[in-house]
Design an enzyme around this catalytic site. Structure first.
Site, PDB file in Angstrom:
ATOM      1  N   ASP A  47      -6.584  -2.676 -17.631  1.00 29.35           N
ATOM      2  CA  ASP A  47      -7.135  -1.536 -16.898  1.00 29.35           C
ATOM      3  C   ASP A  47      -7.175  -0.302 -17.800  1.00 29.35           C
ATOM      4  O   ASP A  47      -7.039   0.819 -17.318  1.00 29.35           O
ATOM      5  CB  ASP A  47      -6.329  -1.250 -15.615  1.00 29.35           C
TER       6      ASP A  47
ATOM      7  N   HIS B  40     -12.159  -1.065 -18.765  1.00 25.84           N
ATOM      8  CA  HIS B  40     -13.233  -0.073 -18.607  1.00 25.84           C
ATOM      9  C   HIS B  40     -13.697   0.368 -19.991  1.00 25.84           C
ATOM     10  O   HIS B  40     -12.894   0.900 -20.763  1.00 25.84           O
ATOM     11  CB  HIS B  40     -12.730   1.153 -17.850  1.00 25.84           C
TER      12      HIS B  40
ATOM     13  N   HIS C 189      -4.655  -5.311 -11.211  1.00 24.76           N
ATOM     14  CA  HIS C 189      -3.619  -4.314 -11.493  1.00 24.76           C
ATOM     15  C   HIS C 189      -2.584  -4.224 -10.360  1.00 24.76           C
ATOM     16  O   HIS C 189      -2.382  -3.191  -9.738  1.00 24.76           O
ATOM     17  CB  HIS C 189      -4.187  -2.930 -11.818  1.00 24.76           C
TER      18      HIS C 189
ATOM     19  N   HIS D 243      -9.973  -4.561  -6.154  1.00 25.60           N
ATOM     20  CA  HIS D 243      -9.126  -3.363  -6.235  1.00 25.60           C
ATOM     21  C   HIS D 243      -8.386  -3.296  -4.907  1.00 25.60           C
ATOM     22  O   HIS D 243      -8.953  -2.916  -3.888  1.00 25.60           O
ATOM     23  CB  HIS D 243      -9.962  -2.096  -6.465  1.00 25.60           C
TER      24      HIS D 243
ATOM     25  N   HIS E 152      -9.324  -7.094 -17.432  1.00 23.19           N
ATOM     26  CA  HIS E 152      -9.744  -5.918 -16.636  1.00 23.19           C
ATOM     27  C   HIS E 152      -9.828  -4.733 -17.587  1.00 23.19           C
ATOM     28  O   HIS E 152      -8.818  -4.175 -17.994  1.00 23.19           O
ATOM     29  CB  HIS E 152      -8.732  -5.628 -15.522  1.00 23.19           C
TER      30      HIS E 152
ATOM     31  N   LYS F  44     -16.853  -7.504  -8.627  1.00 19.34           N
ATOM     32  CA  LYS F  44     -15.768  -6.559  -8.368  1.00 19.34           C
ATOM     33  C   LYS F  44     -15.906  -5.942  -6.986  1.00 19.34           C
ATOM     34  O   LYS F  44     -16.962  -5.404  -6.642  1.00 19.34           O
ATOM     35  CB  LYS F  44     -15.823  -5.468  -9.442  1.00 19.34           C
TER      36      LYS F  44
HETATM   37  C1  NCD Z   1     -10.128   3.374 -13.206  1.00 21.89           C
HETATM   38  C2  NCD Z   1     -11.235   4.179 -13.858  1.00 21.89           C
HETATM   39  O1  NCD Z   1     -10.949   5.253 -14.403  1.00 21.89           O
HETATM   40  O2  NCD Z   1     -12.391   3.739 -13.857  1.00 21.89           O
HETATM   41  N1  NCD Z   1      -9.017   4.246 -12.977  1.00 21.89           N
HETATM   42  C3  NCD Z   1      -7.728   3.867 -12.811  1.00 21.89           C
HETATM   43  O3  NCD Z   1      -6.898   4.729 -12.516  1.00 21.89           O
HETATM   44  N2  NCD Z   1      -7.347   2.633 -12.981  1.00 21.89           N
HETATM   45  C4  NCD Z   1     -10.622   2.736 -11.966  1.00 21.89           C
HETATM   46  C5  NCD Z   1      -9.723   1.683 -11.430  1.00 21.89           C
HETATM   47  O4  NCD Z   1      -9.581   0.597 -12.010  1.00 21.89           O
HETATM   48  O5  NCD Z   1      -9.111   1.925 -10.387  1.00 21.89           O
HETATM   49 ZN    ZN Z   2      -9.697  -0.481 -13.475  1.00 21.98          ZN
END
Ligand code: NCD
Ligand code: ZN
Length: 359
Positions: free
Chosen positions: A257, A25, A184, A146, A23, A109
């Site tokens: 995450d 970003h 998460h 999520h 996971h 997702k």
């Molecule tokens: C994530 C993001 O910034 O894209 N933020 C987070 O707090 N984890 C989005 C997510 O996974 O919820």
């Molecule tokens: Zn995330």
């Protein structure tokens, strides 16, 4: 947490299969350029979150995004982005089938609309996406969830537990063939739910939720760099997460995450949710696992359980961690083009496990 520096009985060197991040970003543009190398330095593959603006909804969007990620990697790095689609109420099962047939799409997702950063196009009514979820079940493709309700009447600390009752448990009953990753996970409730399922259900755990609880976020001043969604919970939940991560149970694996936001957008009156752990995740995890006398379970958590759930082979390449006597040095900010930066997660203690070799 305990400082394990003087524990001479513990191993000082650990070689494991190269980890994957289930996971992640990576964003786009200048931010992608700034952070791509931070993950690819230690990780071989990652499930790439599709919450761009606009989101990655169709397979062709995912193909174009994959190409931008590959172009942003440092030279000579071997890293495979595992692409996901962002589920909307208008998502097209035929487009999914094509994306899977092409070997491009590895998961889908589900963001409840409004649950987190860039989730406005997410799902409001699960009924509307049932045909799509049925197609996923047929394909054996995992749904990454999520797991928080967005009902304004539900306290933010209860949103995961209520999601399990209202959405996840009914969905499991209705479509038991659908493989689901509860992402998460932050509560004992989430862990217990995963354990209660006979098959087809797993959860990712982040690095930071193994280290911080809600006191770290709120006591003595609000700490925007510890703010993420799902928000960190009570210490008893953190302890349950550590127990699950270090247990070797194949249903639990790493999804960092790691979610970069420019520092000024977190240090703001309405700060963004997301914690950036890519640079020091492996050092943090080795610390946590050593403190539990569970270094022998680190490889399962970071490198074996995830591929097994996704039906992929574990990586052939290895990563070596060495415990050094001086603290590991890592930057507290990663620069982003145009005078911005991203703040790196501070675990609140010094790290002694350094990644020495990621070949
Ligand atoms: C994530 C993001 O910034 O894209 N933020 C987070 O707090 N984890 C989005 C997510 O996974 O919820
Ligand atoms: Zn995330």
């Amino acid at each position: 947490m305990n400082d394990a520096r003087n524990d001479q009985a513990a191993p000082q060197r650990l070689t494991i299969r190269r980890p994957d991040d289930w996971h992640l970003h990576l964003r786009d543009g200048a931010m992608l350029q700034a952070v791509a190398g931070e993950t690819s330095r230690h990780f071989a593959r990652a499930i790439i979150m599709p919450n761009l603006v606009p989101p990655v909804v169709r397979s062709r969007d995912a193909a174009a995004y994959r190409d931008r990620i590959l172009a942003a990697l440092p030279e000579a790095v071997v890293f495979e982005p595992l692409m996901t689609l962002y589920l909307t109420e208008a998502s097209d099962p035929d487009d999914l089938r094509q994306g899977v047939a092409d070997g491009l799409v590895r998961a889908v997702k589900l963001y409840p609309a409004g649950a987190t950063t860039n989730s406005d196009s997410g799902v409001r009514d699960i009924e509307k996406v049932m045909p799509f979820l049925e197609a996923m079940a047929e394909l054996g493709l995992p749904l990454c969830v999520h797991g928080e309700v967005t009902d304004p009447d539900i306290d933010i600390f209860d949103r995961e537990a209520v999601f399990i009752e209202r959405v996840l448990a009914p969905l499991r009953q209705r479509l038991p063939e659908l493989r689901i990753v509860m992402e998460h996970v932050t509560t004992r409730n989430g862990l217990d739910f995963v354990r209660s399922q006979a098959q087809g259900m797993a959860a990712t755990l982040t690095t930071h939720h193994l280290i911080i609880n809600r006191n770290h976020l709120l006591v003595g001043g609000v700490r925007p760099h510890y703010y993420c969604l799902p928000v960190a919970k009570r210490e008893e939940h953190r302890l349950a997460l550590v127990e699950a991560a270090t247990s070797g149970d194949a249903r639990f694996f790493l999804g960092t995450d790691s979610a970069p936001h420019a520092t000024h957008t977190k240090e703001a009156a309405c700060g963004c949710a997301g914690i950036f752990t890519a640079p020091n995740t492996m050092s943090c995890l080795a610390h946590v696992f050593e403190a539990e006398a569970a270094l022998d379970k680190l490889e399962s958590f970071t490198s074996l359980n995830g591929p097994a759930f996704y039906g992929l082979p574990a990586n052939e390449s290895r990563l070596t961690l060495v415990k050094q006597s001086a603290p590991v040095e890592y930057p507290d900010q990663i620069p982003v083009e145009g005078d911005q930066s991203v703040t790196v997660f501070d675990p609140g203690f010094e790290l002694f496990w350094a990644v020495k070799d990621a070949s």
